[in-house]
Design an enzyme around this catalytic site. Sequence first.
Site, PDB file in Angstrom:
ATOM      1  CE1 TYR A  70      -3.637  -2.549   0.208  1.00 24.92           C
ATOM      2  CE2 TYR A  70      -2.283  -3.522   1.939  1.00 24.92           C
ATOM      3  CZ  TYR A  70      -3.333  -3.612   1.048  1.00 24.92           C
ATOM      4  OH  TYR A  70      -4.085  -4.759   0.981  1.00 24.92           O
ATOM      5  CB  CYS A  71       4.173   1.853  -0.951  1.00 27.66           C
ATOM      6  SG  CYS A  71       5.485   3.071  -1.200  1.00 27.66           S
ATOM      7  N   GLY A  72       2.881   4.383  -2.427  1.00 27.08           N
ATOM      8  CA  GLY A  72       2.799   5.102  -3.687  1.00 27.08           C
ATOM      9  C   GLY A  72       3.707   4.529  -4.752  1.00 27.08           C
ATOM     10  CG  LEU A  73       7.635   4.588  -4.463  1.00 32.22           C
ATOM     11  CD1 LEU A  73       8.951   4.520  -3.689  1.00 32.22           C
ATOM     12  CD2 LEU A  73       7.851   5.276  -5.799  1.00 32.22           C
ATOM     13  CB  THR A  74       2.377  -0.467  -4.709  1.00 29.80           C
ATOM     14  OG1 THR A  74       2.567  -0.297  -3.300  1.00 29.80           O
ATOM     15  CG2 THR A  74       1.938  -1.892  -4.958  1.00 29.80           C
TER      16      THR A  74
END
Length: 219
Positions: A70-74
Site C-alpha cells: 500500500y505504497c505510492g511506489l507499489t
Amino acid sequence: MTVQLGAFYLFPLFMAGFVQTNSNLEKMDCYKDVTGTIYDYDAFTLNGNEHIQFKQYAGKHVLFVNVATYCGLTAQYPELNTLQEELKPFGLVVLGFPCNQFGKQEPGENSEILLGLKYVRPGGGYVPNFQLFEKGDVNGEKEQKVFTFLKHSCPHPSELIGSIGYISWEPIRVHDIRWNFEKFLVGPDGVPVMRWVHETPISTVKSDILAYLKQFKTE
C-alpha cells in the site's frame, strides 16, 4: 495540541528525508572491501513453506528489494516483473522482502499479501513472477541479518535520513533503508555491487544493471 502542532511542522521534514531525494544521488557503488557474501544468509518464503539458503543463487546477479503493498511506489511491482522477465536470460534474479516499517504500508499478514497485490494494489490480477519472502524488518534491532549485511556493504546514496520523530526503529544507523522499494544488486560471487534509492525509476535501474553486466563480461 502542542504535540499535534509539533507533528504538523515535523511532517515536511519527514517527507523531505524519506521521499524527496532529488538533491542526492540515485545510486551508489558498494564498498570494495566487503567481508562475507549473501551466501551466509537465508530466509523463509512468503508462505513459510520453504527455507531458502541464498547460496542457491550462486552464479546469479541478485536484486534485493524491500517491498510494500500500500505504497505510492507499489506501481514498481509490475515493472519488477518486466525487469525479471527481460534480464533473466542475463542471470538476474529479483527477490522481494515485504516490510511494514515505512508508513505502515504493509500491514497484512503473510497470507494476505498476495491477495492485496492481486486485488487491491497494484490490482488487476497482478501476480509477482519473482520470489517473495516472509514479512520482516529491514532496519533496527530486529532487522533481517541479510539486510544488515547489505546495508553495511553499501553506503546510502542519500545524505538525508528524515525526522527522528517519524522513525519507528532503534537503533538508527546512517546506512539504514529510508523507504519502501530500495534496491541492492549483488554479483554472481555473492558480494553487493550497487544500491539505489526508492524513487529511482526501474528503467534507470535496468540501464545501470545492463551497464554493469557489460562491464562484468569485459573484466
